[in-house]
Every structure is written in C-alpha cells, then in structure tokens.
Write a protein that holds these residues in place. Structure first.
Motif, PDB file in Angstrom:
ATOM      1  N   LEU A   1       8.915   9.772  11.693  1.00 21.01           N
ATOM      2  CA  LEU A   1       7.732  10.517  11.269  1.00 21.01           C
ATOM      3  C   LEU A   1       6.451   9.766  11.611  1.00 21.01           C
ATOM      4  CD1 LEU A   1       8.980  11.753   7.770  1.00 21.01           C
ATOM      5  CD2 LEU A   1       8.679  13.146   9.820  1.00 21.01           C
ATOM      6  N   LEU A   2       6.471   8.450  11.454  1.00 21.90           N
ATOM      7  CA  LEU A   2       5.289   7.645  11.781  1.00 21.90           C
ATOM      8  C   LEU A   2       4.988   7.695  13.266  1.00 21.90           C
ATOM      9  CD1 LEU A   2       3.153   5.500  10.956  1.00 21.90           C
ATOM     10  CD2 LEU A   2       4.894   3.759  11.425  1.00 21.90           C
ATOM     11  N   TYR A   3       6.008   7.537  14.091  1.00 22.18           N
ATOM     12  CA  TYR A   3       5.805   7.522  15.540  1.00 22.18           C
ATOM     13  C   TYR A   3       5.247   8.848  16.046  1.00 22.18           C
ATOM     14  CZ  TYR A   3       6.769   6.896  20.504  1.00 22.18           C
ATOM     15  OH  TYR A   3       6.644   6.804  21.878  1.00 22.18           O
ATOM     16  N   ASN A   4       5.635   9.943  15.403  1.00 23.02           N
ATOM     17  CA  ASN A   4       5.184  11.265  15.830  1.00 23.02           C
ATOM     18  C   ASN A   4       3.944  11.748  15.076  1.00 23.02           C
ATOM     19  OD1 ASN A   4       7.394  12.458  17.778  1.00 23.02           O
ATOM     20  ND2 ASN A   4       8.507  11.389  16.155  1.00 23.02           N
ATOM     21  N   GLY A   5       3.384  10.898  14.209  1.00 25.75           N
ATOM     22  CA  GLY A   5       2.158  11.244  13.507  1.00 25.75           C
ATOM     23  C   GLY A   5       2.322  12.351  12.499  1.00 25.75           C
ATOM     24  N   MET A   6       3.466  12.401  11.807  1.00 24.99           N
ATOM     25  CA  MET A   6       3.770  13.503  10.895  1.00 24.99           C
ATOM     26  C   MET A   6       3.811  13.050   9.428  1.00 24.99           C
ATOM     27  SD  MET A   6       6.754  15.296  13.202  1.00 24.99           S
ATOM     28  CE  MET A   6       6.956  16.681  12.080  1.00 24.99           C
ATOM     29  N   LEU A   7       3.008  12.057   9.098  1.00 19.75           N
ATOM     30  CA  LEU A   7       2.954  11.545   7.733  1.00 19.75           C
ATOM     31  C   LEU A   7       1.603  11.875   7.096  1.00 19.75           C
ATOM     32  CD1 LEU A   7       4.527   7.994   8.160  1.00 19.75           C
ATOM     33  CD2 LEU A   7       5.587   9.973   7.072  1.00 19.75           C
ATOM     34  N   LYS A   8       1.627  12.121   5.800  1.00 20.74           N
ATOM     35  CA  LYS A   8       0.393  12.299   5.052  1.00 20.74           C
ATOM     36  C   LYS A   8       0.096  10.993   4.318  1.00 20.74           C
ATOM     37  CE  LYS A   8      -2.007  15.076   1.614  1.00 20.74           C
ATOM     38  NZ  LYS A   8      -1.946  16.216   0.679  1.00 20.74           N
ATOM     39  N   GLU A   9      -1.028  10.405   4.651  1.00 21.69           N
ATOM     40  CA  GLU A   9      -1.369   9.080   4.145  1.00 21.69           C
ATOM     41  C   GLU A   9      -2.073   9.172   2.793  1.00 21.69           C
ATOM     42  OE1 GLU A   9      -3.748   5.103   5.810  1.00 21.69           O
ATOM     43  OE2 GLU A   9      -3.496   6.896   7.048  1.00 21.69           O
ATOM     44  N   THR A  10      -1.724   8.277   1.875  1.00 19.74           N
ATOM     45  CA  THR A  10      -2.453   8.138   0.617  1.00 19.74           C
ATOM     46  C   THR A  10      -3.416   6.959   0.751  1.00 19.74           C
ATOM     47  OG1 THR A  10      -0.753   6.685  -0.345  1.00 19.74           O
ATOM     48  CG2 THR A  10      -0.518   9.053  -0.704  1.00 19.74           C
ATOM     49  N   TYR A  11      -4.510   7.030   0.027  1.00 19.03           N
ATOM     50  CA  TYR A  11      -5.588   6.072   0.224  1.00 19.03           C
ATOM     51  C   TYR A  11      -5.356   4.791  -0.569  1.00 19.03           C
ATOM     52  CZ  TYR A  11     -10.254   4.057   0.480  1.00 19.03           C
ATOM     53  OH  TYR A  11     -11.305   3.211   0.696  1.00 19.03           O
ATOM     54  N   HIS A  12      -5.488   3.654   0.116  1.00 18.05           N
ATOM     55  CA  HIS A  12      -5.464   2.329  -0.502  1.00 18.05           C
ATOM     56  C   HIS A  12      -6.530   1.472   0.174  1.00 18.05           C
ATOM     57  CE1 HIS A  12      -1.713   2.396  -2.971  1.00 18.05           C
ATOM     58  NE2 HIS A  12      -1.474   3.432  -2.196  1.00 18.05           N
ATOM     59  N   ALA A  13      -7.074   0.526  -0.562  1.00 17.47           N
ATOM     60  CA  ALA A  13      -8.125  -0.326  -0.009  1.00 17.47           C
ATOM     61  C   ALA A  13      -8.143  -1.660  -0.744  1.00 17.47           C
ATOM     62  CB  ALA A  13      -9.489   0.353  -0.115  1.00 17.47           C
ATOM     63  N   LYS A  14      -8.728  -2.660  -0.082  1.00 17.36           N
ATOM     64  CA  LYS A  14      -8.871  -3.995  -0.676  1.00 17.36           C
ATOM     65  C   LYS A  14     -10.300  -4.198  -1.170  1.00 17.36           C
ATOM     66  CE  LYS A  14      -7.153  -7.630   1.139  1.00 17.36           C
ATOM     67  NZ  LYS A  14      -6.848  -8.735   2.076  1.00 17.36           N
ATOM     68  N   THR A  15     -10.807  -3.273  -1.955  1.00 21.43           N
ATOM     69  CA  THR A  15     -12.170  -3.356  -2.465  1.00 21.43           C
ATOM     70  C   THR A  15     -12.152  -3.465  -3.985  1.00 21.43           C
ATOM     71  OG1 THR A  15     -12.366  -0.944  -2.588  1.00 21.43           O
ATOM     72  CG2 THR A  15     -13.036  -2.002  -0.533  1.00 21.43           C
ATOM     73  N   GLU A  16     -13.293  -3.931  -4.525  1.00 24.13           N
ATOM     74  CA  GLU A  16     -13.405  -4.043  -5.975  1.00 24.13           C
ATOM     75  C   GLU A  16     -13.377  -2.669  -6.642  1.00 24.13           C
ATOM     76  OE1 GLU A  16     -16.861  -6.246  -6.934  1.00 24.13           O
ATOM     77  OE2 GLU A  16     -16.182  -8.116  -5.987  1.00 24.13           O
ATOM     78  N   GLU A  17     -13.936  -1.654  -5.961  1.00 24.88           N
ATOM     79  CA  GLU A  17     -13.957  -0.313  -6.529  1.00 24.88           C
ATOM     80  C   GLU A  17     -12.545   0.237  -6.726  1.00 24.88           C
ATOM     81  OE1 GLU A  17     -17.896  -1.074  -4.814  1.00 24.88           O
ATOM     82  OE2 GLU A  17     -15.828  -1.321  -4.107  1.00 24.88           O
TER      83      GLU A  17
END
Length: 352
Positions: free
Chosen positions: A123-139
């Motif tokens: 699924l990743l190779y074919n671009g068929m994933l829905k990404e959830t948001y993560h970040a390395k920020t204080e917010e």
C-alpha cells in the motif's frame, strides 16, 4: 469496414503518488514482543522482503541507518506510534503513521504480523495509505493535555449522573446536601464515595484550567484564537492541540470536513444519493458548536447575524450550524495568518 474513432470529452483527473521517488520502502508491524519488517528496494527491485524479529527500537534504527538512498517507513496508528515517530524521525527521509481504519486490505485472507507488514509495504509503495498527522513540535504535546482533560470531564459527568441516579432512588433531589436523609446505609455509603470522587474531579479540573490559563498567557497563537467570539481558554487550547499546523490542510473546505461541519457528497452515474459524514475530530466539532451557542446567546455581531438568518426563514438548527462554520472559517484564517480576529461585517452561506 471503416473504423471511426470518436474522441471522448469530459473531465480528466490526475492522481499523484505522494510517496513516489524513494529508494527504500519499509513497513513495520510493531507489537510489544515482535516486529515484522517488509521492505521494497526501488526502482529496480519490486520484490518484497519480509523478516520478523524481537521488538527492538535500536535494531530498527540501525537497519534504517544502514540503508543507502532515501528511505520511507510506515507504521499503523497505535499507542506507541508517536513514540516510534519521534525516535525514527532522524533515521528516515519520511516517517508515515497511517490510519488503520482505511487499510481494508489487511482484513482480507490470513492475518499474521509478516503478512500485515507485506500488505502495508504494498500500500505504501502504491501510495494508497491515508496518513495521520504527527509532528515533533511543542504544540503537538498539547494533544496529551486535551486528551487527558476530555477523559477527565467524561468521568466527572458520569460521576454526577450516578449521584443523581442514587439520590433519585430515595426520592431525593440532586441538590440535596444532607446525605443523612438517605434512609439506606448502602445508599449513604455509595453517595459518600461518589461525593469524594466528585470533589477530586473538581480539584483536578481546576488544576487543568490553571495550566491552560498559563499557556494562553505565553502563547501568541492561543491569544489570537481567544479573540474569536465564543472561543475561550479551553476552546483555544483544544483547537491548537488538535490542529497543531493548519498548513497541513489544503483548503478551508478540508478543514471544515476535519471539524465535522460539512458532509461528503454521494454520487454515482450522474445521480446524487445524499451525503455522508466522514471521520472527523469530535473535540474540534464540539468546540465550534459550543462557540456558536455562546455567540447566539450573547450580544455580538454573530448573534445579530443569527437573528438575521432566522428572519430570512432559516431554521434554528441550520442557522446555528452556519455560525459554527463561520467561526471555523475565521479560526482557519487566524491560524494561517497569525493575526487576531477583527470585527467586521459577516456574510454566511446557509443551506436551507
């Protein structure tokens, strides 16, 4: 027979694989005891290699460090997902945390960790994933506070409802302060326990509110959000903790959909079959709904707009929903520009 070629005309759509262009595609099915790793080395080799090892963050970091070229790695959203995101962030070109509710392929056929990792890699190779948001920020750390505060409020409401129910069993009102009026010993004991827990809940809730007040005094973005009519301290912290970075939304329409304030159209064969609501942030929707109720019950420009909509024949429900969408649009603009809210003439689109 002469063949006649007809040119088809209509709308054209182009779909871009946002995960294209990497040299190594890794998928990890992580559990407390084992981790299954599937890998595709692109662009020349499409064969998927799958291995299974005892769970070890250090070993996974060493594997990513040993790979040449650009590497992208995917994991499913879970309790340790953000911990893995933070610790793998510097070892790969991109770390993707995907939404497991969208990975219907994993529910088909036999299910083991290596098989799940192999399907994730495909699924990743074919671009068929829905990404959830993560970040390395204080917010992003505000999400932990908001999640804990929301759970605390739910427990507090449950305790208060239990107290009301027990008082009702003896024909007493929820405003009764003298618990000795309850004629049953068991009822008095339970009410004492509930009252103790309610007092603890109120104390913890006040501590959270003090923490949020301190954050609002220091953070400029929180101050700007509090300038919006109907948005208070809790609402501002909730918005920033859930949204974190508004630039991850391509348009205000996507932001409204994430907040649960618009529906997706259902259409096939040129016919419309109604609308459906996608998965959205319930916390964000509650913030905007409460903000709308606050606006229409106080004297401000939005309450005047609400009365104007009612005068045009708009139903109260649709008018309140229009105010909530307006507050959400203003929020999107403030997060994008970094400027506080300024009062001006408002125009709202309403669906009757």
């Amino acid at each position: 027979m002469k063949l006649i070629k007809k040119q088809l005309t209509g709308k054209s759509y182009s779909v871009v694989n946002k995960y294209a262009g990497y040299d190594n595609y890794l998928a990890v099915d992580w559990s407390q005891s084992t981790m299954a790793i599937a890998m595709i080395r692109a662009p020349y080799e499409k064969r998927i290699r799958v291995t299974e090892h005892p769970s070890s963050l250090k070993q996974l970091q060493q594997l990513l460090k040993s790979l040449s070229g650009k590497t992208i790695i995917v994991l499913e959203e879970s309790s340790p997902a953000h911990w893995l995101f933070v610790n793998l962030y510097d070892y790969a070109a991109k770390v993707v945390i995907c939404d497991p509710y969208q990975n219907r392929l994993l529910t088909q056929g036999p299910k083991t960790d290596p098989i799940d990792a192999q399907k994730l890699c495909t699924l990743l190779y074919n671009g068929m994933l829905k990404e959830t948001y993560h970040a390395k920020t204080e917010e992003f750390e505000l999400r932990k506070h908001i999640s804990a505060y929301t759970d605390l409020v739910k427990r507090g409401v449950k305790l208060q409802n239990q107290k009301k129910a027990f008082l009702g069993q003896d024909g007493l009102s929820k405003k009764t302060r003298n618990l000795s009026k309850a004629d049953k010993v068991s009822t008095r004991f339970i009410l004492d326990q509930l009252e103790t827990n309610i007092q603890l809940y109120q104390k913890q809730k006040e501590e959270y509110e003090e923490l949020f007040k301190g954050l609002c005094k220091k953070n400029k973005t929180l101050k700007n959000l509090m300038s919006i009519p109907g948005i208070g301290i809790i609402g501002a912290v909730s918005i920033l903790g859930i949204v974190v970075d508004v630039m991850r939304f391509d348009s205000v329409g996507r932001f409204l959909a994430y907040a649960g304030l618009v529906c997706h159209i259902m259409q096939s064969g040129g016919k419309t079959y109604g609308r459906r609501r996608g998965r959205y942030s319930r916390v964000l929707k509650q913030v905007f709904k409460v903000a709308a109720m606050t606006c229409i019950t106080t004297e401000n420009e939005l309450s005047a707009l609400y009365k104007h909509l009612l005068g045009r024949g708009v139903s109260p429900h649709n008018a309140r929903h229009a105010i909530a969408r307006y507050v959400a649009r203003v929020t999107f603009g403030i997060l994008k520009t970094g400027k506080p809210y300024t009062s001006k003439k408002t125009e709202v689109k309403v669906k009757k």
